[in-house]
Design a protein around this motif. Sequence first.
Motif, PDB file in Angstrom:
ATOM      1  N   THR A 162       0.846  -1.189   0.000  1.00 51.09           N
ATOM      2  CA  THR A 162       0.000   0.000   0.000  1.00 51.09           C
ATOM      3  C   THR A 162       0.885   1.243   0.000  1.00 51.09           C
ATOM      4  OG1 THR A 162      -1.908  -1.003   1.092  1.00 51.09           O
ATOM      5  CG2 THR A 162      -1.650   1.357   1.341  1.00 51.09           C
ATOM      6  N   VAL A 163       0.603   2.157  -0.941  1.00 49.35           N
ATOM      7  CA  VAL A 163       1.324   3.421  -1.026  1.00 49.35           C
ATOM      8  C   VAL A 163       0.404   4.528  -0.529  1.00 49.35           C
ATOM      9  CG1 VAL A 163       2.525   5.049  -2.549  1.00 49.35           C
ATOM     10  CG2 VAL A 163       2.610   2.590  -3.038  1.00 49.35           C
ATOM     11  N   ILE A 164       0.891   5.335   0.417  1.00 49.28           N
ATOM     12  CA  ILE A 164       0.105   6.433   0.985  1.00 49.28           C
ATOM     13  C   ILE A 164       0.782   7.751   0.623  1.00 49.28           C
ATOM     14  CG2 ILE A 164      -0.868   7.449   3.078  1.00 49.28           C
ATOM     15  CD1 ILE A 164      -0.554   4.706   4.422  1.00 49.28           C
ATOM     16  N   LEU A 165       0.075   8.596  -0.112  1.00 53.03           N
ATOM     17  CA  LEU A 165       0.588   9.916  -0.480  1.00 53.03           C
ATOM     18  C   LEU A 165      -0.059  10.962   0.418  1.00 53.03           C
ATOM     19  CD1 LEU A 165       0.239   9.725  -4.384  1.00 53.03           C
ATOM     20  CD2 LEU A 165       2.037   8.790  -2.938  1.00 53.03           C
ATOM     21  N   LEU A 166       0.739  11.871   0.937  1.00 53.53           N
ATOM     22  CA  LEU A 166       0.239  12.979   1.742  1.00 53.53           C
ATOM     23  C   LEU A 166       0.378  14.261   0.930  1.00 53.53           C
ATOM     24  CD1 LEU A 166       1.935  12.121   5.170  1.00 53.53           C
ATOM     25  CD2 LEU A 166      -0.167  11.207   4.196  1.00 53.53           C
ATOM     26  N   SER A 167      -0.673  15.085   0.941  1.00 52.95           N
ATOM     27  CA  SER A 167      -0.618  16.318   0.149  1.00 52.95           C
ATOM     28  C   SER A 167      -1.387  17.437   0.835  1.00 52.95           C
ATOM     29  CB  SER A 167      -1.209  16.087  -1.249  1.00 52.95           C
ATOM     30  OG  SER A 167      -1.290  17.310  -1.958  1.00 52.95           O
ATOM     31  N   SER A 168      -0.765  18.610   0.873  1.00 61.37           N
ATOM     32  CA  SER A 168      -1.439  19.818   1.363  1.00 61.37           C
ATOM     33  C   SER A 168      -1.901  20.699   0.209  1.00 61.37           C
ATOM     34  CB  SER A 168      -0.494  20.617   2.278  1.00 61.37           C
ATOM     35  OG  SER A 168      -0.103  19.842   3.384  1.00 61.37           O
ATOM     36  N   ASN A 169      -1.583  20.282  -1.011  1.00 56.71           N
ATOM     37  CA  ASN A 169      -1.954  21.075  -2.186  1.00 56.71           C
ATOM     38  C   ASN A 169      -2.157  20.115  -3.355  1.00 56.71           C
ATOM     39  OD1 ASN A 169      -2.402  23.003  -4.120  1.00 56.71           O
ATOM     40  ND2 ASN A 169      -0.425  24.019  -3.913  1.00 56.71           N
ATOM     41  N   LYS A 170      -3.287  19.418  -3.332  1.00 53.44           N
ATOM     42  CA  LYS A 170      -3.539  18.359  -4.311  1.00 53.44           C
ATOM     43  C   LYS A 170      -3.457  18.881  -5.738  1.00 53.44           C
ATOM     44  CE  LYS A 170      -7.720  16.829  -4.988  1.00 53.44           C
ATOM     45  NZ  LYS A 170      -9.042  16.167  -4.872  1.00 53.44           N
ATOM     46  N   GLY A 171      -3.780  20.154  -5.938  1.00 51.11           N
ATOM     47  CA  GLY A 171      -3.766  20.718  -7.280  1.00 51.11           C
ATOM     48  C   GLY A 171      -2.390  20.715  -7.923  1.00 51.11           C
ATOM     49  N   LYS A 172      -1.324  20.616  -7.106  1.00 56.13           N
ATOM     50  CA  LYS A 172       0.038  20.596  -7.654  1.00 56.13           C
ATOM     51  C   LYS A 172       0.410  19.219  -8.205  1.00 56.13           C
ATOM     52  CE  LYS A 172       3.424  22.387  -5.390  1.00 56.13           C
ATOM     53  NZ  LYS A 172       4.367  22.688  -4.286  1.00 56.13           N
ATOM     54  N   LEU A 173      -0.356  18.194  -7.852  1.00 54.61           N
ATOM     55  CA  LEU A 173       0.007  16.836  -8.235  1.00 54.61           C
ATOM     56  C   LEU A 173      -0.495  16.524  -9.648  1.00 54.61           C
ATOM     57  CD1 LEU A 173      -0.855  14.921  -4.934  1.00 54.61           C
ATOM     58  CD2 LEU A 173       1.291  16.014  -5.591  1.00 54.61           C
ATOM     59  N   PRO A 174       0.261  15.741 -10.397  1.00 61.41           N
ATOM     60  CA  PRO A 174      -0.194  15.352 -11.736  1.00 61.41           C
ATOM     61  C   PRO A 174      -1.498  14.551 -11.654  1.00 61.41           C
ATOM     62  CG  PRO A 174       2.145  14.829 -11.418  1.00 61.41           C
ATOM     63  CD  PRO A 174       1.610  15.211 -10.078  1.00 61.41           C
ATOM     64  N   VAL A 175      -2.394  14.822 -12.578  1.00 64.81           N
ATOM     65  CA  VAL A 175      -3.670  14.093 -12.619  1.00 64.81           C
ATOM     66  C   VAL A 175      -3.425  12.608 -12.841  1.00 64.81           C
ATOM     67  CG1 VAL A 175      -5.852  13.855 -13.872  1.00 64.81           C
ATOM     68  CG2 VAL A 175      -4.907  16.122 -13.437  1.00 64.81           C
ATOM     69  N   THR A 176      -2.351  12.283 -13.534  1.00 63.33           N
ATOM     70  CA  THR A 176      -2.031  10.880 -13.762  1.00 63.33           C
ATOM     71  C   THR A 176      -1.777  10.130 -12.463  1.00 63.33           C
ATOM     72  OG1 THR A 176       0.256  11.607 -14.157  1.00 63.33           O
ATOM     73  CG2 THR A 176      -1.099  11.150 -16.081  1.00 63.33           C
ATOM     74  N   ILE A 177      -1.362  10.862 -11.424  1.00 66.28           N
ATOM     75  CA  ILE A 177      -1.168  10.250 -10.107  1.00 66.28           C
ATOM     76  C   ILE A 177      -2.463  10.268  -9.305  1.00 66.28           C
ATOM     77  CG2 ILE A 177      -0.048  10.566  -7.854  1.00 66.28           C
ATOM     78  CD1 ILE A 177       2.509  11.281  -9.292  1.00 66.28           C
ATOM     79  N   THR A 178      -3.096  11.435  -9.188  1.00 67.54           N
ATOM     80  CA  THR A 178      -4.290  11.535  -8.333  1.00 67.54           C
ATOM     81  C   THR A 178      -5.426  10.649  -8.826  1.00 67.54           C
ATOM     82  OG1 THR A 178      -5.055  13.489  -9.560  1.00 67.54           O
ATOM     83  CG2 THR A 178      -3.718  13.883  -7.599  1.00 67.54           C
ATOM     84  N   SER A 179      -5.522  10.463 -10.144  1.00 61.56           N
ATOM     85  CA  SER A 179      -6.610   9.647 -10.680  1.00 61.56           C
ATOM     86  C   SER A 179      -6.473   8.177 -10.327  1.00 61.56           C
ATOM     87  CB  SER A 179      -6.681   9.812 -12.203  1.00 61.56           C
ATOM     88  OG  SER A 179      -5.496   9.326 -12.819  1.00 61.56           O
ATOM     89  N   ARG A 180      -5.294   7.775  -9.894  1.00 58.70           N
ATOM     90  CA  ARG A 180      -5.051   6.381  -9.538  1.00 58.70           C
ATOM     91  C   ARG A 180      -5.108   6.138  -8.028  1.00 58.70           C
ATOM     92  NH1 ARG A 180      -2.529   7.265 -14.352  1.00 58.70           N
ATOM     93  NH2 ARG A 180      -2.448   5.513 -15.810  1.00 58.70           N
TER      94      ARG A 180
END
Length: 346
Positions: A162-180
């Motif tokens: 399991t991979v857990i990503l932490l983000s305080s500014n989701k808009g900076k992340l590539p959609v290719t990552i957030t969509s998964r």
Amino acid sequence: MVENQIIPPRNNPYCLGHEANEQNLLQALHAGRMPHTLLFEGPKGIGKATFAYRFARFILTKSSSEIQEAPSFDISPEALSFKRISSGGHADLCVVEPGRNKDGQKSKYIQIDDVRAAINFSRKTPGEGGWRVIIVDSADELNKNSANALLKLIEEPPTRTTVILLSSNKGKLPVTITSRCQQYSFLPLPKDVLDRVIANFPGGEFSEDIRYLAAGSPGKAADLVFKNGINVYKGMLTFISMNLNRQGEKAVFGLQSVLDNNAEIFESFCEYFYEFIGKYIDFKMDKLQPILFNERDIFEKMNQTSVGEWVDIWQKSVAFLREAKIYNLDWRTTLNAIVYIFEKRA
């Protein structure tokens, strides 16, 4: 200044205010749906990392049958797995975060080699025969190369990882990552819950002003008390006020003693600056309570220029501050550029 002895996220057995997210994740686990990639997103300092370690301890300690019956993520601090995770010595937990340079300063970005190390970790057999957990703290600090490397990991997740990503500014992340990712939003804590959390902080005085400025974030409350945050906030107000009076260069010079050439303090200064335009808009709409220090004087001076122009000035300033971080510009150079943006207003 009071010594900051607040429990780090990896050592903290409690995570108040995010019980709904815990129950939602438990429901998925009870149904046999262990997520491969999670994104915990929300403001800084509200408990995302604490929750990530709490979740990691749970799935690295409990058997499959215990996971399906557990009412919460609680693990005793006396458990061996808890102690190993606290010390950074658990074989099945990998934490990806910015390293430190030779001067001990935290790097601004997660490098590709850091992600490659996590990929190598994910290819190994679990040391204790169960799950492996990778925590990326924070995904906001991935650069282009490390983000591409991470994408390859989550596109084809290894079994029982399991991979857990932490983000305080989701808009900076590539959609290719957030969509998964299976996404969970973490909201600022209600005042009564914030009070319960900071009641356990050692030393320090948490006035109503500090509670207000913390905006539901225990981490921000801690910075305000233990890291001279009130003086940094006042320095930010002085910087804006002097810019309104066309004295921006003097304002930059006067910040030397406040910022002390410390990158983390300057980052806090920038965060306060980012948020200030929102406070001004709330003031214009009679929604801002309370009004602290010399904020009212600043707001009255800002009224001499249109809200639309101020929003444009802030957007340009914030964009430059974030770009300056990428290119590692000196804080004086950075703020002098903001002075120039202010001076060009009508």
